[in-house]
Structure formats: structure tokens, C-alpha cells
Motif scaffolding. Sequence first.
Motif, mmCIF file in Angstrom:
data_model
loop_
_atom_site.group_PDB
_atom_site.id
_atom_site.type_symbol
_atom_site.label_atom_id
_atom_site.label_comp_id
_atom_site.label_asym_id
_atom_site.label_seq_id
_atom_site.Cartn_x
_atom_site.Cartn_y
_atom_site.Cartn_z
ATOM 1 N N THR A 95 39.664 38.986 45.159
ATOM 2 C CA THR A 95 38.539 40.054 45.364
ATOM 3 C C THR A 95 38.271 39.779 47.059
ATOM 4 O O THR A 95 38.179 38.636 47.238
ATOM 5 C CB THR A 95 37.335 39.497 44.572
ATOM 6 O OG1 THR A 95 37.501 39.720 43.237
ATOM 7 C CG2 THR A 95 36.028 40.235 44.895
ATOM 8 N N THR A 96 38.196 40.910 47.642
ATOM 9 C CA THR A 96 37.637 40.676 49.088
ATOM 10 C C THR A 96 36.355 40.485 49.062
ATOM 11 O O THR A 96 35.401 40.648 48.280
ATOM 12 C CB THR A 96 38.331 41.900 49.777
ATOM 13 O OG1 THR A 96 37.446 43.091 49.454
ATOM 14 C CG2 THR A 96 39.656 42.383 49.481
ATOM 15 N N GLU A 97 36.106 40.043 50.300
ATOM 16 C CA GLU A 97 34.612 39.707 50.583
ATOM 17 C C GLU A 97 33.670 41.042 50.531
ATOM 18 O O GLU A 97 32.646 41.174 49.946
ATOM 19 C CB GLU A 97 34.352 39.228 52.235
ATOM 20 C CG GLU A 97 32.939 39.185 52.652
ATOM 21 C CD GLU A 97 32.711 38.643 53.796
ATOM 22 O OE1 GLU A 97 31.612 38.452 54.347
ATOM 23 O OE2 GLU A 97 33.733 38.296 54.775
ATOM 24 N N GLN A 99 34.286 43.879 48.823
ATOM 25 C CA GLN A 99 34.248 44.017 47.275
ATOM 26 C C GLN A 99 33.139 43.253 46.664
ATOM 27 O O GLN A 99 32.397 43.906 45.977
ATOM 28 C CB GLN A 99 35.458 43.715 46.696
ATOM 29 C CG GLN A 99 36.722 44.873 47.105
ATOM 30 C CD GLN A 99 38.157 44.541 46.512
ATOM 31 O OE1 GLN A 99 38.260 43.540 45.993
ATOM 32 N NE2 GLN A 99 38.818 45.779 46.256
ATOM 33 N N SER A 193 40.854 45.687 42.678
ATOM 34 C CA SER A 193 41.375 44.823 43.764
ATOM 35 C C SER A 193 43.085 45.015 43.921
ATOM 36 O O SER A 193 43.487 45.466 42.859
ATOM 37 C CB SER A 193 40.953 43.485 43.548
ATOM 38 O OG SER A 193 41.720 43.026 42.306
#
Length: 273
Positions: A95-97, A99, A193
Motif C-alpha cells: 500500500t502506498t502512502e 492510497q 495496489s
Amino acid sequence: MSKTIFITGASRGFGKLWAEAFLKRGDRVAATARNTADLADLVATYGDAVLPIKLDVNNRADAFAAVKNAADHFGGLDVVINNAGYGLFGTIEETTEEQARQQIETNVFGLLWVTQAALPVFRAQGYGHIIQVSSVLGIVTLPLLGLYNASKFAVEGLSDTLAQEVKQFGINVSLIEPNGFSTDWGGASAVQSEPMEIYGSIRESFAEAGSQEGFFGDPEATSAAVLQLVDSKNPPLRLFLGKHTLPWAKNVYQERIAQWEEWNDVAVAAHGN
């Protein structure tokens, strides 16, 4: 007696189904969506009984304006349903920041802004019912949905606390906790993701579980339960939707209690006196 309902995320899924169920029986509905063109069919069918409102729940000022608009237009509100939200699929590591922040922003803060906007209206009336669309994943968890799980756990804690605070004003709070249903929640509405190969086996198990016959419920079947909840004079704080929810919750909580009991001597000793 007809009711006036404010519902977010009314352009698709549960929101659209429930909005139409209310309208069919003669209720009035303030239906919000990011794109009000998606509500055109409701307006064409039900006319003045439906008030379409453009709303991105992430904007706090707009949330307050939308609730005020609905209350002024209809002369009050009986029920506010926080339905807007979406699922983020991916492991914690993937998971990205952006997202992560967007998932919490919409599913938690968006719900919070609409809730805060509704409270002064309900307090002035001396009654009201706030219904938060949570999930069974607000009390148990699944892999690949870590941030979604976290958002619904937050909604559970916020709403449980809220119920204790506003009961004195004649305001009821309910959490709807569905298991999986055949909406587009896992399709067009979802965010995915970027997958890491190392988590491939978890994805395979997840997909296999979801492919089992009867795993997902029929969304149409939920409307009767929601109507019953709205009409209840003493609504529950929590309402499961679906046949898998209670057995799953029982199993998980039995395991939790057993572990807490196993470590209780350590917990008591840590009290210190």
C-alpha cells in the motif's frame, strides 16, 4: 408515516438500492453522489421526493452544506446514512502512502464530517438516527484489505462512542456490518495496489475463498432489513447483514477470549497493585 432520509454514496451499490427502496414506499430522500447525473433515473421516476446533491464527502465544508441543504429543503431529517466509501485491495507492504491516506480520508473522515453536520440538526429536533455503513471487517479481518479493515475498525470505535454521547439528545446510532455482497465494491469502485510476487499465495487463497458458491450475498435482499432498521423504535447499535457474519464473529471472538484468558495472569500482574 413517511421519513426523510439523507444518504451518501447513492449513485450505485447499496446506496442506490436503499435510496430506491425508501422512495418506493413513499419516503423522501436526499441522495448524494460525486456526479448527480448518476441519480437522474431516480429523479425521473420519483420527482420531488428525491433531492440530488453533489457531494464529495472528503470536503468537510461541502458535507455541512449538503446536510443543511437537505434539512432546509425538506424541513428536517429523520435519518442520515453514511454509505459512501470504497475498498482498497493490497497487502500492508504494497500500500502506498497516497492510497492509505485516501482510504482513511474517505471511509473515516468523510463519514465523520457528515456525522458532525447531522448532529446539530438532530439535536435541534430532539430526535434522529445516524446509520453508519461499516462492515464485518470492522470486527474481524481479512488479508489484502488491511487499510479497509483499519478504516472500518475506526468507524466502529467512533460510532460506539458517539452512541454513548448523543443518546441523551434522542439520537440513535446504528452500525450496519455486512459480509460480502455482489455489488461493484470489489470491482469498479475498488482501488488495487501494485502486487508484489511474494504475496501471490495469499492472493490465490483470497480469490479461491471468494469464488465459492454462496460466498457473496444478494444486495437486493438487504433492503428489507434496512427498512426495518430505519423503522425500529429501539434500533440496535449493531446489525449484521448476511449469513456468514455471526458464525465468523463468534469463532474469532472465542479465539480472542481464549488468548486473553491464557495471558490474564500476565495482564493482572502488569496492573501493579
